[in-house]
Enzyme design. Sequence first.
Site, PDB file in Angstrom:
ATOM      1  N   ASN A  53       6.084   0.965   9.865  1.00 37.34           N
ATOM      2  CA  ASN A  53       4.974   1.437  10.166  1.00 37.34           C
ATOM      3  C   ASN A  53       4.040  -0.048  10.340  1.00 37.34           C
ATOM      4  O   ASN A  53       4.137  -0.796   9.375  1.00 37.34           O
ATOM      5  CB  ASN A  53       4.423   2.394   9.360  1.00 37.34           C
ATOM      6  CG  ASN A  53       4.568   2.075   7.774  1.00 37.34           C
ATOM      7  OD1 ASN A  53       5.620   2.069   7.060  1.00 37.34           O
ATOM      8  ND2 ASN A  53       3.344   1.508   7.187  1.00 37.34           N
ATOM      9  N   LYS A 181       0.383   3.733  -5.393  1.00 32.55           N
ATOM     10  CA  LYS A 181      -0.136   2.744  -4.826  1.00 32.55           C
ATOM     11  C   LYS A 181      -1.480   3.624  -4.062  1.00 32.55           C
ATOM     12  O   LYS A 181      -1.347   4.542  -3.343  1.00 32.55           O
ATOM     13  CB  LYS A 181       0.285   2.059  -3.937  1.00 32.55           C
ATOM     14  CG  LYS A 181      -0.540   0.712  -3.302  1.00 32.55           C
ATOM     15  CD  LYS A 181       0.452  -0.296  -2.702  1.00 32.55           C
ATOM     16  CE  LYS A 181       0.866  -0.089  -1.411  1.00 32.55           C
ATOM     17  NZ  LYS A 181       1.612  -1.027  -0.589  1.00 32.55           N
ATOM     18  N   LYS A 183      -5.195   2.940  -1.431  1.00 36.42           N
ATOM     19  CA  LYS A 183      -6.041   1.880  -0.617  1.00 36.42           C
ATOM     20  C   LYS A 183      -7.462   1.611  -1.251  1.00 36.42           C
ATOM     21  O   LYS A 183      -7.974   2.540  -1.702  1.00 36.42           O
ATOM     22  CB  LYS A 183      -6.058   2.554   0.521  1.00 36.42           C
ATOM     23  CG  LYS A 183      -4.755   2.721   1.421  1.00 36.42           C
ATOM     24  CD  LYS A 183      -4.031   1.357   1.773  1.00 36.42           C
ATOM     25  CE  LYS A 183      -2.490   1.691   2.382  1.00 36.42           C
ATOM     26  NZ  LYS A 183      -1.797   0.368   2.496  1.00 36.42           N
ATOM     27  N   ASP A 212      -4.232  -1.772  -2.862  1.00 32.70           N
ATOM     28  CA  ASP A 212      -4.075  -2.366  -1.609  1.00 32.70           C
ATOM     29  C   ASP A 212      -5.122  -2.818  -0.652  1.00 32.70           C
ATOM     30  O   ASP A 212      -5.650  -1.634  -0.169  1.00 32.70           O
ATOM     31  CB  ASP A 212      -2.789  -1.833  -0.846  1.00 32.70           C
ATOM     32  CG  ASP A 212      -2.577  -2.455   0.701  1.00 32.70           C
ATOM     33  OD1 ASP A 212      -2.952  -3.564   0.860  1.00 32.70           O
ATOM     34  OD2 ASP A 212      -1.516  -1.942   1.303  1.00 32.70           O
ATOM     35  N   GLU A 238      -3.063  -6.119  -4.408  1.00 31.36           N
ATOM     36  CA  GLU A 238      -2.175  -6.529  -2.886  1.00 31.36           C
ATOM     37  C   GLU A 238      -2.987  -7.039  -1.889  1.00 31.36           C
ATOM     38  O   GLU A 238      -3.940  -6.299  -1.443  1.00 31.36           O
ATOM     39  CB  GLU A 238      -1.314  -5.128  -2.742  1.00 31.36           C
ATOM     40  CG  GLU A 238      -0.526  -5.664  -1.465  1.00 31.36           C
ATOM     41  CD  GLU A 238       0.153  -4.163  -1.205  1.00 31.36           C
ATOM     42  OE1 GLU A 238       0.572  -3.977  -0.059  1.00 31.36           O
ATOM     43  OE2 GLU A 238       0.634  -3.297  -1.931  1.00 31.36           O
ATOM     44  N   GLU A 264       3.640  -8.564   3.363  1.00 33.25           N
ATOM     45  CA  GLU A 264       3.996  -7.790   4.362  1.00 33.25           C
ATOM     46  C   GLU A 264       3.642  -8.279   5.608  1.00 33.25           C
ATOM     47  O   GLU A 264       4.476  -7.569   6.471  1.00 33.25           O
ATOM     48  CB  GLU A 264       3.670  -6.292   4.133  1.00 33.25           C
ATOM     49  CG  GLU A 264       2.090  -6.115   4.190  1.00 33.25           C
ATOM     50  CD  GLU A 264       1.667  -4.751   3.928  1.00 33.25           C
ATOM     51  OE1 GLU A 264       1.280  -4.075   4.941  1.00 33.25           O
ATOM     52  OE2 GLU A 264       1.710  -4.218   2.663  1.00 33.25           O
ATOM     53  N   ASP A 291       9.086  -7.535   4.722  1.00 38.87           N
ATOM     54  CA  ASP A 291       9.585  -6.559   5.270  1.00 38.87           C
ATOM     55  C   ASP A 291      10.680  -6.995   6.535  1.00 38.87           C
ATOM     56  O   ASP A 291      10.070  -7.237   7.338  1.00 38.87           O
ATOM     57  CB  ASP A 291       8.500  -5.539   5.823  1.00 38.87           C
ATOM     58  CG  ASP A 291       9.131  -4.356   6.453  1.00 38.87           C
ATOM     59  OD1 ASP A 291      10.365  -4.094   6.619  1.00 38.87           O
ATOM     60  OD2 ASP A 291       8.415  -3.119   6.620  1.00 38.87           O
ATOM     61  N   HIS A 321       7.760  -4.122   1.639  1.00 35.18           N
ATOM     62  CA  HIS A 321       7.057  -3.084   2.587  1.00 35.18           C
ATOM     63  C   HIS A 321       7.786  -2.261   3.297  1.00 35.18           C
ATOM     64  O   HIS A 321       8.840  -2.564   3.841  1.00 35.18           O
ATOM     65  CB  HIS A 321       5.886  -3.788   3.284  1.00 35.18           C
ATOM     66  CG  HIS A 321       5.258  -3.093   4.501  1.00 35.18           C
ATOM     67  ND1 HIS A 321       5.739  -2.875   5.656  1.00 35.18           N
ATOM     68  CD2 HIS A 321       4.003  -2.212   4.315  1.00 35.18           C
ATOM     69  CE1 HIS A 321       5.043  -2.344   6.254  1.00 35.18           C
ATOM     70  NE2 HIS A 321       4.036  -1.853   5.711  1.00 35.18           N
ATOM     71  N   GLU A 340       9.389   0.136  -1.688  1.00 32.52           N
ATOM     72  CA  GLU A 340       8.053   1.071  -1.379  1.00 32.52           C
ATOM     73  C   GLU A 340       8.643   2.450  -0.745  1.00 32.52           C
ATOM     74  O   GLU A 340       9.751   2.591  -0.370  1.00 32.52           O
ATOM     75  CB  GLU A 340       7.104   0.621  -0.227  1.00 32.52           C
ATOM     76  CG  GLU A 340       5.874   1.141  -0.133  1.00 32.52           C
ATOM     77  CD  GLU A 340       4.905   0.563   0.744  1.00 32.52           C
ATOM     78  OE1 GLU A 340       3.546   0.323   0.669  1.00 32.52           O
ATOM     79  OE2 GLU A 340       5.268  -0.333   1.510  1.00 32.52           O
TER      80      GLU A 340
END
Length: 396
Positions: A53, A181, A183, A212, A238, A264, A291, A321, A340
């Site tokens: 994603n 986690k 945002k 993040d 992050e 990531e 990732d 990630h 993750e």
Amino acid sequence: MKIVSIKEKAVPISSNISNAFIDFSKMNASIVAVETDVVRNGKHVVGYGFNSNGRYAPSGLLKERFIPRLLEASPEEIVNDTGTNLSPEKIHQVLMNNEKPGGHGERTVAVGTLDMAVWDAVAKIEDVPLYKFLADQYGDGTIDEKVFVYAAGGYYHPNKGLPELQDEMKSYLDMGYSKVKMKVGGVPLEEDLKRIEAVIDVVGSGQNLMIDVNGRFNLEEAIHFGEAIKDYNLFWYEEVGDPLDYHLQAELSKVYPNAIATGENLFSVQDATNLIRYAGMNPKTDFLQFDCALSYGLVEYMKILKMLEENGWSSRNCIPHGGHQMSLNIAAGLKLYGNESYPGVFQPFGGFADGYAIDNGYVGLPDVPGIGFEAKEDLYQLLKTLNLEQKKAYIN
């Protein structure tokens, strides 16, 4: 042996959520199937893959460039030295033939998507889970029987206030996760601090929370935000600024006293090397989130792991990630710190095998040949829509 066919299509992973930089309302992903002429249990072996994603489906690159290039390769160019299996390393060379260095762009995603399917096929041909194949062929022969995973969520969403955010985090703890986690960076600092404090009230400690920024801050904002949160003693802070702004990362590292995580959105071994050389990251405290599904695949990822070791870093600094089964296999087979997880979004790609509950922040792996997609029914049903001949599909 040879590859019989490769099919790709874009599928939606759209969701009415956003981070500090993008919304996911029109996001999609590529799924691919690589069919070989190898027969196991009377059926052709099929390897599946998809891109993580956060990056759109690289359908054009796959269909116009990389899939034809792989199908045009001779058997000798894609099989191992004994001729008994595909060679991911040789296939990587085929895919990158006539590609200029640098300017990696979205081609890293296209190659990484095919790479995942190749590794799935390789392990299925060997009739072992990918994590065991990696441990035996590239690791020390042992695996991590269970892998640390954290729940990534806390997205911005219309009409999502503090009570709803807390309920979301409570749900992750109820699922068995120990760390979560969220945002930040998409609202004013004072509002984000209230959100952080509300989540800490649920999870009990800043060490159980990662935040993040998704690359939103400039240097001044990064340092200002870091000063405001330092006493929370968060598990990590992050991707604070642009992924390629190593100066920002280095200056932040001088003043922010706690763990930082990033990587990531770095998609090559050279970009990862530059991060280690110039960004002031600390191998004793910081985490790296490369990732493989976005960065040319596992072949490139293992080059990154080698580079890290040469520079005094451990594979245990790595928590990829993506929240997918490919990284979970790598974490178990090559001894990463963990992986993750997306328990609430990006389905059916996020999450792990059916019937394997999270227990105190760890998850086990199924004894299924390949990456294990067949053990995640909703994802497997989607992958099968690629319309390969189902009578030939490898089903464990």
